[in-house]
Design a protein around this motif. Structure first.
Motif, PDB file in Angstrom:
ATOM      1  N   ALA A 126      24.620  98.484   3.384  1.00 43.64           N
ATOM      2  CA  ALA A 126      24.569  99.127   2.066  1.00 43.64           C
ATOM      3  C   ALA A 126      23.675 100.358   2.138  1.00 43.64           C
ATOM      4  CB  ALA A 126      24.043  98.156   1.017  1.00 43.64           C
ATOM      5  N   PRO A 127      24.073 101.442   1.490  1.00 38.43           N
ATOM      6  CA  PRO A 127      23.242 102.641   1.533  1.00 38.43           C
ATOM      7  C   PRO A 127      21.897 102.462   0.822  1.00 38.43           C
ATOM      8  CG  PRO A 127      25.115 102.959   0.056  1.00 38.43           C
ATOM      9  CD  PRO A 127      25.298 101.640   0.741  1.00 38.43           C
ATOM     10  N   ASP A 128      21.840 101.548  -0.125  1.00 37.55           N
ATOM     11  CA  ASP A 128      20.624 101.338  -0.911  1.00 37.55           C
ATOM     12  C   ASP A 128      20.696  99.942  -1.517  1.00 37.55           C
ATOM     13  OD1 ASP A 128      19.092 101.685  -3.698  1.00 37.55           O
ATOM     14  OD2 ASP A 128      18.337 103.177  -2.280  1.00 37.55           O
ATOM     15  N   THR A 129      19.552  99.347  -1.823  1.00 34.74           N
ATOM     16  CA  THR A 129      19.566  98.004  -2.415  1.00 34.74           C
ATOM     17  C   THR A 129      20.200  98.006  -3.812  1.00 34.74           C
ATOM     18  OG1 THR A 129      17.288  98.320  -3.184  1.00 34.74           O
ATOM     19  CG2 THR A 129      17.599  97.138  -1.092  1.00 34.74           C
ATOM     20  N   ASP A 130      20.238  99.158  -4.476  1.00 31.87           N
ATOM     21  CA  ASP A 130      20.909  99.248  -5.783  1.00 31.87           C
ATOM     22  C   ASP A 130      22.409  98.986  -5.660  1.00 31.87           C
ATOM     23  OD1 ASP A 130      18.495  99.893  -6.916  1.00 31.87           O
ATOM     24  OD2 ASP A 130      18.954 102.024  -7.194  1.00 31.87           O
ATOM     25  N   ASN A 131      22.953  99.122  -4.463  1.00 26.73           N
ATOM     26  CA  ASN A 131      24.386  98.949  -4.229  1.00 26.73           C
ATOM     27  C   ASN A 131      24.774  97.497  -3.951  1.00 26.73           C
ATOM     28  OD1 ASN A 131      23.439 101.713  -3.037  1.00 26.73           O
ATOM     29  ND2 ASN A 131      25.555 102.020  -3.681  1.00 26.73           N
ATOM     30  N   ILE A 132      23.781  96.617  -3.817  1.00 25.11           N
ATOM     31  CA  ILE A 132      24.038  95.222  -3.464  1.00 25.11           C
ATOM     32  C   ILE A 132      24.085  94.346  -4.717  1.00 25.11           C
ATOM     33  CG2 ILE A 132      23.109  93.200  -2.254  1.00 25.11           C
ATOM     34  CD1 ILE A 132      22.002  95.099  -0.149  1.00 25.11           C
ATOM     35  N   HIS A 133      25.120  93.513  -4.782  1.00 27.94           N
ATOM     36  CA  HIS A 133      25.270  92.546  -5.865  1.00 27.94           C
ATOM     37  C   HIS A 133      25.314  91.159  -5.249  1.00 27.94           C
ATOM     38  CE1 HIS A 133      26.282  95.421  -9.137  1.00 27.94           C
ATOM     39  NE2 HIS A 133      26.542  96.178  -8.083  1.00 27.94           N
ATOM     40  N   LEU A 134      24.415  90.289  -5.687  1.00 25.30           N
ATOM     41  CA  LEU A 134      24.360  88.924  -5.177  1.00 25.30           C
ATOM     42  C   LEU A 134      25.186  88.005  -6.067  1.00 25.30           C
ATOM     43  CD1 LEU A 134      20.537  88.650  -4.390  1.00 25.30           C
ATOM     44  CD2 LEU A 134      22.389  89.233  -2.816  1.00 25.30           C
ATOM     45  N   LEU A 135      25.822  87.019  -5.450  1.00 25.99           N
ATOM     46  CA  LEU A 135      26.647  86.074  -6.197  1.00 25.99           C
ATOM     47  C   LEU A 135      26.441  84.666  -5.646  1.00 25.99           C
ATOM     48  CD1 LEU A 135      29.044  85.257  -8.101  1.00 25.99           C
ATOM     49  CD2 LEU A 135      30.572  85.873  -6.209  1.00 25.99           C
ATOM     50  N   TYR A 136      26.285  83.727  -6.557  1.00 24.88           N
ATOM     51  CA  TYR A 136      26.299  82.307  -6.201  1.00 24.88           C
ATOM     52  C   TYR A 136      27.379  81.651  -7.046  1.00 24.88           C
ATOM     53  CZ  TYR A 136      25.132  77.403  -5.751  1.00 24.88           C
ATOM     54  OH  TYR A 136      25.201  76.051  -5.512  1.00 24.88           O
ATOM     55  N   VAL A 137      28.210  80.843  -6.414  1.00 25.70           N
ATOM     56  CA  VAL A 137      29.261  80.128  -7.131  1.00 25.70           C
ATOM     57  C   VAL A 137      28.976  78.628  -7.043  1.00 25.70           C
ATOM     58  CG1 VAL A 137      31.721  79.666  -7.352  1.00 25.70           C
ATOM     59  CG2 VAL A 137      30.956  81.918  -6.568  1.00 25.70           C
ATOM     60  N   ALA A 138      28.854  78.005  -8.203  1.00 22.15           N
ATOM     61  CA  ALA A 138      28.619  76.559  -8.271  1.00 22.15           C
ATOM     62  C   ALA A 138      29.908  75.858  -8.646  1.00 22.15           C
ATOM     63  CB  ALA A 138      27.539  76.258  -9.314  1.00 22.15           C
ATOM     64  N   PHE A 139      30.079  74.665  -8.099  1.00 23.42           N
ATOM     65  CA  PHE A 139      31.228  73.842  -8.470  1.00 23.42           C
ATOM     66  C   PHE A 139      30.962  73.227  -9.837  1.00 23.42           C
ATOM     67  CE2 PHE A 139      31.601  73.833  -3.874  1.00 23.42           C
ATOM     68  CZ  PHE A 139      32.956  74.020  -3.712  1.00 23.42           C
ATOM     69  N   PRO A 140      32.002  73.098 -10.668  1.00 25.55           N
ATOM     70  CA  PRO A 140      31.815  72.368 -11.932  1.00 25.55           C
ATOM     71  C   PRO A 140      31.454  70.918 -11.614  1.00 25.55           C
ATOM     72  CG  PRO A 140      34.005  73.394 -11.812  1.00 25.55           C
ATOM     73  CD  PRO A 140      33.352  73.567 -10.481  1.00 25.55           C
ATOM     74  N   GLN A 141      30.456  70.388 -12.305  1.00 22.36           N
ATOM     75  CA  GLN A 141      30.023  69.015 -12.044  1.00 22.36           C
ATOM     76  C   GLN A 141      29.915  68.261 -13.360  1.00 22.36           C
ATOM     77  OE1 GLN A 141      26.263  69.320 -10.066  1.00 22.36           O
ATOM     78  NE2 GLN A 141      27.126  70.261  -8.247  1.00 22.36           N
ATOM     79  N   THR A 142      30.539  67.111 -13.422  1.00 23.96           N
ATOM     80  CA  THR A 142      30.400  66.256 -14.600  1.00 23.96           C
ATOM     81  C   THR A 142      30.061  64.860 -14.142  1.00 23.96           C
ATOM     82  OG1 THR A 142      32.761  65.795 -14.631  1.00 23.96           O
ATOM     83  CG2 THR A 142      32.008  67.582 -16.036  1.00 23.96           C
ATOM     84  N   ASN A 143      29.423  64.129 -15.010  1.00 22.92           N
ATOM     85  CA  ASN A 143      29.040  62.756 -14.715  1.00 22.92           C
ATOM     86  C   ASN A 143      29.520  61.889 -15.864  1.00 22.92           C
ATOM     87  OD1 ASN A 143      27.713  60.596 -13.457  1.00 22.92           O
ATOM     88  ND2 ASN A 143      25.913  60.891 -14.732  1.00 22.92           N
ATOM     89  N   VAL A 144      30.234  60.841 -15.564  1.00 22.15           N
ATOM     90  CA  VAL A 144      30.724  59.941 -16.603  1.00 22.15           C
ATOM     91  C   VAL A 144      29.758  58.769 -16.724  1.00 22.15           C
ATOM     92  CG1 VAL A 144      32.620  58.460 -17.336  1.00 22.15           C
ATOM     93  CG2 VAL A 144      33.101  60.612 -16.153  1.00 22.15           C
ATOM     94  N   GLU A 145      29.262  58.552 -17.937  1.00 25.05           N
ATOM     95  CA  GLU A 145      28.330  57.459 -18.168  1.00 25.05           C
ATOM     96  C   GLU A 145      29.048  56.323 -18.886  1.00 25.05           C
ATOM     97  OE1 GLU A 145      24.804  58.708 -20.197  1.00 25.05           O
ATOM     98  OE2 GLU A 145      24.725  60.583 -19.082  1.00 25.05           O
TER      99      GLU A 145
END
Length: 141
Positions: free
Chosen positions: A29-48
Motif C-alpha cells: 500500500a502506498p500509505d496506511t490511509d489506503n488500507i482497510h481492515l476487515l474481520y468476518v464473523a460467522f453468525p452464531q446462535t444458541n438454543v436454550e
C-alpha cells in the motif's frame, strides 16, 4: 513499473496470527490511509431449552469484540479507525461485498486461517479468488 493500489482490503482473523498478512499489505500500500481492515464473523446462535427466548444471538458480542481488536490493530499501525470493518456472514461473500463497496484495487489475504472450530481451512482464500473482480495477493502463512 507496478501500479499503485489506492484501496487495499485486508481481511484478517483477529483471533489468529495475522501479522504476515498485515505486514505484506503495509509493504504494497502506498500509505496506511489506503488500507482497510476487515474481520468476518460467522453468525452464531444458541438454543436454550425451556428458555422464554429460545435463541440468543451472539453475533453482536462477537462483532463488538472483533471491532475492539481490529481498532487496536489499526491504531498500532497508523491505519485510520474509519478503515475498520466488521461483518457477520460467510467470509468469502462478505469479503467480495466489502471489496465492491470500497472499490478496492487489491485484496491481501492469507492462504489459510482457522477459527475456533477450524472452519474453512484454506477454502476462504480459494473462494475469494473465484468471482473476484480485483487483484488478490495471497500471503502464505
Amino acid at each position: 513499473m507496478m501500479n499503485v493500489y489506492n484501496t487495499v482490503l485486508v481481511p484478517i482473523d483477529v483471533f489468529s496470527d495475522y501479522t504476515q498478512i498485515l505486514s505484506r499489505a503495509l509493504q504494497v500500500a502506498p500509505d496506511t490511509d489506503n488500507i482497510h481492515l476487515l474481520y468476518v464473523a460467522f453468525p452464531q446462535t444458541n438454543v436454550e431449552p425451556y428458555g422464554l427466548f429460545l435463541e440468543r444471538d451472539y453475533s453482536q458480542d462477537v462483532k463488538e469484540q472483533a471491532m475492539k481488536k481490529l481498532s487496536e490493530i489499526a491504531a498500532g499501525n497508523n491505519i485510520p479507525t474509519g478503515n475498520v470493518n466488521v461483518e457477520i456472514g460467510s467470509p468469502a461473500d462478505e469479503i467480495h461485498y466489502v471489496a465492491e463497496k470500497l472499490n478496492a484495487d487489491l485484496i491481501v489475504i492469507g492462504t489459510h486461517g482457522q477459527s475456533g472450530l477450524r472452519l474453512l481451512l484454506g477454502s476462504t482464500a480459494n473462494a475469494v479468488l473465484h468471482g473476484v473482480k480485483r487483484d488478490v495477493l495471497a500471503v502464505k502463512i
